[in-house]
Structures are given as structure tokens and as C-alpha cells.
Scaffold this motif. Structure first.
Motif, PDB file in Angstrom:
ATOM      1  N   ASN A  99       0.998  -1.900   8.591  1.00  0.00           N
ATOM      2  CA  ASN A  99       1.927  -2.489   9.560  1.00  0.00           C
ATOM      3  C   ASN A  99       3.328  -1.917   9.368  1.00  0.00           C
ATOM      4  O   ASN A  99       4.000  -2.221   8.382  1.00  0.00           O
ATOM      5  CB  ASN A  99       1.944  -4.008   9.385  1.00  0.00           C
ATOM      6  CG  ASN A  99       2.705  -4.711  10.495  1.00  0.00           C
ATOM      7  OD1 ASN A  99       3.590  -4.138  11.121  1.00  0.00           O
ATOM      8  ND2 ASN A  99       2.350  -5.969  10.737  1.00  0.00           N
ATOM      9  N   PRO A 100       3.813  -1.106  10.311  1.00  0.00           N
ATOM     10  CA  PRO A 100       5.143  -0.506  10.156  1.00  0.00           C
ATOM     11  C   PRO A 100       6.268  -1.522  10.282  1.00  0.00           C
ATOM     12  O   PRO A 100       7.401  -1.255   9.883  1.00  0.00           O
ATOM     13  CB  PRO A 100       5.186   0.522  11.292  1.00  0.00           C
ATOM     14  CG  PRO A 100       4.252  -0.022  12.319  1.00  0.00           C
ATOM     15  CD  PRO A 100       3.177  -0.728  11.576  1.00  0.00           C
ATOM     16  N   HIS A 101       5.970  -2.688  10.868  1.00  0.00           N
ATOM     17  CA  HIS A 101       7.003  -3.706  11.076  1.00  0.00           C
ATOM     18  C   HIS A 101       7.076  -4.700   9.915  1.00  0.00           C
ATOM     19  O   HIS A 101       7.875  -5.626   9.951  1.00  0.00           O
ATOM     20  CB  HIS A 101       6.737  -4.460  12.379  1.00  0.00           C
ATOM     21  CG  HIS A 101       6.600  -3.559  13.573  1.00  0.00           C
ATOM     22  ND1 HIS A 101       7.627  -2.759  14.044  1.00  0.00           N
ATOM     23  CD2 HIS A 101       5.524  -3.308  14.387  1.00  0.00           C
ATOM     24  CE1 HIS A 101       7.212  -2.074  15.084  1.00  0.00           C
ATOM     25  NE2 HIS A 101       5.940  -2.378  15.321  1.00  0.00           N
ATOM     26  N   ASN A 102       6.237  -4.537   8.918  1.00  0.00           N
ATOM     27  CA  ASN A 102       6.200  -5.487   7.799  1.00  0.00           C
ATOM     28  C   ASN A 102       6.133  -4.731   6.469  1.00  0.00           C
ATOM     29  O   ASN A 102       5.200  -4.881   5.695  1.00  0.00           O
ATOM     30  CB  ASN A 102       4.994  -6.427   7.940  1.00  0.00           C
ATOM     31  CG  ASN A 102       4.998  -7.529   6.893  1.00  0.00           C
ATOM     32  OD1 ASN A 102       6.028  -7.844   6.299  1.00  0.00           O
ATOM     33  ND2 ASN A 102       3.829  -8.098   6.639  1.00  0.00           N
ATOM     34  N   ASN A 103       7.138  -3.883   6.230  1.00  0.00           N
ATOM     35  CA  ASN A 103       7.256  -3.126   4.984  1.00  0.00           C
ATOM     36  C   ASN A 103       6.001  -2.330   4.660  1.00  0.00           C
ATOM     37  O   ASN A 103       5.618  -2.196   3.494  1.00  0.00           O
ATOM     38  CB  ASN A 103       7.567  -4.078   3.818  1.00  0.00           C
ATOM     39  CG  ASN A 103       8.886  -4.805   3.999  1.00  0.00           C
ATOM     40  OD1 ASN A 103       9.867  -4.195   4.414  1.00  0.00           O
ATOM     41  ND2 ASN A 103       8.896  -6.096   3.712  1.00  0.00           N
ATOM     42  N   ALA A 104       5.365  -1.819   5.696  1.00  0.00           N
ATOM     43  CA  ALA A 104       4.159  -0.988   5.531  1.00  0.00           C
ATOM     44  C   ALA A 104       3.066  -1.720   4.770  1.00  0.00           C
ATOM     45  O   ALA A 104       2.296  -1.122   4.005  1.00  0.00           O
ATOM     46  CB  ALA A 104       4.505   0.329   4.847  1.00  0.00           C
ATOM     47  N   GLN A 105       2.967  -3.016   4.992  1.00  0.00           N
ATOM     48  CA  GLN A 105       1.929  -3.804   4.334  1.00  0.00           C
ATOM     49  C   GLN A 105       0.578  -3.558   5.000  1.00  0.00           C
ATOM     50  O   GLN A 105       0.483  -3.470   6.224  1.00  0.00           O
ATOM     51  CB  GLN A 105       2.263  -5.291   4.396  1.00  0.00           C
ATOM     52  CG  GLN A 105       3.419  -5.706   3.501  1.00  0.00           C
ATOM     53  CD  GLN A 105       3.136  -5.426   2.042  1.00  0.00           C
ATOM     54  OE1 GLN A 105       2.124  -5.855   1.498  1.00  0.00           O
ATOM     55  NE2 GLN A 105       4.024  -4.657   1.410  1.00  0.00           N
TER      56      GLN A 105
END
Length: 484
Positions: A99-105
Motif C-alpha cells: 500500500n503506497p498510501h500507508n508507509n508501503a505496508q
């Protein structure tokens, strides 16, 4: 013909299985989180820890206990099972994403979600999502306590600590032995034992025909749950020079303090051909430092999680356990330190009473937070098997290791080698017949031995920000509590 058909079915099954596995591979959630791959087709199984309903999708976090991390699953509204809820167990198939919008989680874009076991959160489930609970509250639900994040971390650390203990002992040439939990002796001689009887009226009635009392009918004598594996370890050490035990022990002590349990685990090394207490001290210090270092390296994620979610926040105090040589005081020297600081204590110290928890922790604090060995104790304060000091028969060559947060962690000694001294002590305790075998060890090819015992749960308390010892063991037992 039948065999040919069976062969064809088996071949088809293997082909299907292989094809299916290539499509969805079963993986642990820790693997998905650590690899952070995109586009991999995986299947995970676990329990829903949190659920969020958004405009376009449903997001829920899944944990399978493999790590402190949880995997976010993204699911369209149309695919949501009706019984999906916090606490339910699920099988999820989908494609990994970062997820690029969540610290690459990492996350899992789900194509299939099957609820394996639903959870009726409105009808008795004690843990609500995004809510914290006190250890006292959580302890009321021992059967569900492993579902909490903090206790799952504790269990992983406890497992790693067990492995570290065995690895250390193996590296030093120790052999693991399994002493009996049922025993005819009270190793410590303090009388804090649980007696064992047969819970079978017909069997007891049949055995009573031999004329023995009911509590002696089954074994032809009284039997107890062990308080220590040491005496049995001493037997084996006289054949295999370096041995250790690691198992449950039991104390019938009427205490509900944060440092006492009725059932707990003990690690007890015993070494043959040991003539100096210094050898025992060196082993204790190296053992403790090695195990702590190992866990700080291998379990940093779970240990860090527990500290972040506690009042302590930092493991800095453990540096003082690892970075400096442990202090050494005789019992007389330790008591002199205490008497010079009598204003620090709630009750006036008395030398004949030994060291209480407040005094133990003060001695550690007075040593800059570094552990302290207290050696050479008055004989009347210690068990019968400890060796008298040369030139002073009122003292024994014994040691207590005091550490931060818990006080006494280990107790050890040189063992008395003189069969006449042992026989005399046992006679005073009216145990000369019951422990005749222990005297025999000194008569037939005897060697000097020494060792120590470390409470495993107290070690975990020292390592972790856990105030109550009942919260470092899966199913604690203490006075008035033996649930499950």
C-alpha cells in the motif's frame, strides 16, 4: 482394472493439487509482512482483530499468531460473508500488494474470504477491538487470553527463551534429564509440598486391605509434587558430569504476591567435580547474560511491542545486566550495607530474618542497577544439602543472585560431600530413612558437585515489563485459583 482406475484418480488428484498450490500458496502472515511482495497469490488463515467498513471496501486485520504484525485484508462489499466479525477465524485467498498510501505496508487484496468459525461478539466475547484492558481483567479469561496481542507476544518470547536455554546448555555440554514430578521427598525441607493421592475410591479401598493409611495406599508411602529436580539431578551428575533439568515444580505457599506461583518452571544445572563456588557464579552470570542477549536479538519485535505498550517504555536497564561484571557480597557484607541505609526500608532489618524483597531490590539499586551475588549464608537459612564453609560450620557455601525488578532470581550452592554430615542433618529432620539414598551417593564413588536453580517465570519478569508473574505463564495457579 480397479488398480488402474485408482492410479488414474491419484495422478489426477496430484495434478490438481500441484496446480492449485501454484495458484494459492499457504503462507504465514509473518511471511507476507516480511517479504513485502506484490502480485503473489497466497492463502492465509487466522483471526480477525479489527474490522473497518468504508465507502467502497471493507478492511480487516488478520493475525495467525506467527508475529506481532497483522495483515490488512481489502475486500469488496459484495464479497463480505454475513458472519465476518472481530474474533472470527477466517481463510483468505488473494493477491499481495504494497500500500503506497500507508508507509508501503503489505496488504492482501482478497478474492475469497471464508469464515471458519464465527464469533458472537454481542454475547460474551470479552475483548472489543481498539480497546485496552488491565492484566487483572484479562486474567479472568485464561481460555481466551492468548487472543490478546500482548499475551501472544509473551508466548512467542517464552518459546524463544525455552529454545535459548536448551541451546545454551547444549553448547556447554550439558545433558537434559527429566526428573519425576511425583516424588517421595521434599528437596527444600520447608514442608511447602502438595501431597498426591489416588482419586479412585475403588482402587483406594482395594489397596487399603494392606493396612496402610489412605494417603499412603497407592505408593506404599506418601507422595508429593516435586518442589525441585535438584536431588535427582545430583544422582545423574555422578554418572554424567554436566546435567540440567527444565520442568514444572510446585510450592504449596500461601502467597498471592506478584512474584509467587503454586506451579512454575525451574532450570536447574548440576555439575560434578566442582570444588569452588566461583565456578557456580561464573556459570550463572554467563548463562543469564547469554540468554538475555539472545532474546534481545531474536525477539526484538515482540519485546519492543511489550515495552511500547507499558509504562516502562525502554529496555535500557537491561544494559546494566549485560555490560558489567555482577557484584559479589557475602551475606554479612550485604546486611552491613542494609543497616547503613536503614532509613530506606519500611520495616527495621533483622539479620536473622534473611533478606526480604525490598532489601534485595535495594542491594541491586545500590550496585548501580547491576545484579549482585550474595554468598556465604547462615546455615539455618538454607536447605540441608549445602556445604559448610571451611573453618566456619555455621555458614554454608551458598549463593543468591539478585537482579533488577524481581530481586532473587537464582539460588545455588556447593553440595555437602560428607556422608556423616548429611546423615546427621537428615536425622534432625526425621528424614534419615526416606533419604538414605541421598546419603548413599556420598558413600559410593562420590565427587563434589554444585549447581543452581533459576525460576523461568521470574526470568521473564526481569526481562519484560510484566508486573505480575501470573502474566508470564499460560495457565497460572495460585492459592484459591486452579481454573481450567
Amino acid at each position: 482394472m480397479r488398480n488402474l482406475c485408482s492410479l488414474r484418480v491419484n495422478v489426477l488428484y496430484r495434478c490438481f493439487s500441484t496446480s492449485h498450490k501454484k495458484f494459492f500458496s499457504n503462507v504465514s502472515i509473518s511471511e507476507v509482512i516480511n517479504l513485502k511482495q506484490t502480485g503473489r497469490k497466497v492463502r492465509v488463515k487466522g483471526w480477525v482483530k479489527a474490522l473497518r467498513v468504508m465507502k467502497n471496501n471493507i478492511f480487516f486485520d488478520v493475525s495467525d499468531g506467527s508475529s506481532v504484525g497483522k495483515l490488512q485484508v481489502v475486500l469488496s462489499h459484495s464479497e463480505k460473508p454475513t458472519d465476518l466479525s472481530v474474533g472470527s477465524s477466517v481463510k483468505v485467498e488473494g493477491v499481495t500488494n504494497v500500500n503506497p498510501h500507508n508507509n508501503a505496508q503489505p496488504e492482501l487484496i482478497a478474492s475469497v474470504v471464508d469464515v471458519i468459525g464465527s464469533c458472537d461478539i454481542q454475547n460474551g466475547y470479552p475483548f472489543a477491538p481498539r480497546k485496552t484492558y488491565s492484566p487483572d481483567y484479562i486474567r479472568q479469561f485464561l481460555h481466551l487470553r492468548p487472543r490478546t496481542e500482548s499475551f501472544a507476544s509473551l508466548l512467542r518470547i517464552r518459546n524463544a527463551a525455552s529454545i535459548a536455554v536448551h541451546s545454551y546448555m547444549n553448547s556447554k555440554g550439558f545433558i537434559l534429564i527429566h526428573p519425576p514430578m511425583l516424588t517421595s521427598n521434599d528437596c527444600e525441607g520447608a514442608g511447602e509440598v502438595f501431597q498426591v493421592t489416588a482419586y479412585n475410591d475403588n482402587l483406594v479401598t482395594e489397596m487399603l486391605k494392606d493396612g496402610l493409611p489412605e494417603d499412603e495406599a497407592y505408593f506404599d508411602g506418601k507422595a508429593f509434587l516435586t518442589v525441585s529436580g535438584q536431588l535427582h539431578a545430583e544422582c545423574v551428575a555422578r554418572s554424567i558430569s554436566k546435567v540440567y533439568t527444565f520442568g514444572p515444580t510446585f510450592r504449596a505457599e500461601n502467597s498471592r504476591s506478584r512474584l509467587h506461583l503454586s506451579e512454575f518452571y525451574m532450570i536447574e544445572p548440576e555439575i560434578a567435580f566442582v570444588e569452588s563456588l566461583d565456578d557456580v557464579l561464573l556459570l550463572m552470570e554467563d548463562f543469564l547474560k547469554t540468554i538475555v542477549t539472545s532474546l534481545l536479538n531474536t525477539e526484538a519485535e515482540d519485546i519492543g511491542f511489550l515495552y511500547r505498550n507499558s509504562n516502562m517504555k525502554s529496555t535500557e536497564y537491561l544494559a546494566r545486566v549485560l555490560d558489567s561484571p555482577f557484584g559479589i557480597l557475602t551475606y554479612d557484607e550485604a546486611f552491613d550495607v542494609i543497616c547503613k541505609n536503614v532509613h530506606e526500608f519500611k520495616t527495621r532489618p533483622r539479620k536473622d530474618d534473611g533478606l526480604n524483597k525490598e532489601q534485595e531490590l535495594f542491594l541491586v539499586k545500590n550496585n548501580g542497577g547491576c545484579p549482585v551475588f550474595v554468598i556465604n549464608w547462615p546455615k539455618e537459612m538454607k536447605p540441608f544439602y549445602m556445604k559448610e564453609l571451611v573453618g566456619n560450620s555455621s555458614m554454608v557455601s551458598a549463593v543468591d543472585l539478585l537482579v533488577p525488578r524481581v530481586g532473587e532470581l537464582c539460588g545455588g550452592s556447593l553440595r555437602e560431600t560428607d556422608p556423616n554430615i548429611i546423615a546427621e542433618r537428615l536425622k534432625l529432620m526425621h528424614l534419615e530413612e526416606q533419604l538414605q539414598w541421598y546419603t548413599d551417593l556420598r558413600r559410593f564413588g562420590n565427587v563434589p558437585t554444585g549447581g543452581f536453580g533459576m525460576g523461568f517465570e521470574r526470568f521473564l519478569q526481569m526481562l519484560l515489563p510484566v508486573e505480575n508473574i501470573k502474566d508470564v505463564i499460560p495457565f497460572p495457579r495460585w492459592p484459591h485459583n486452579c481454573r481450567m
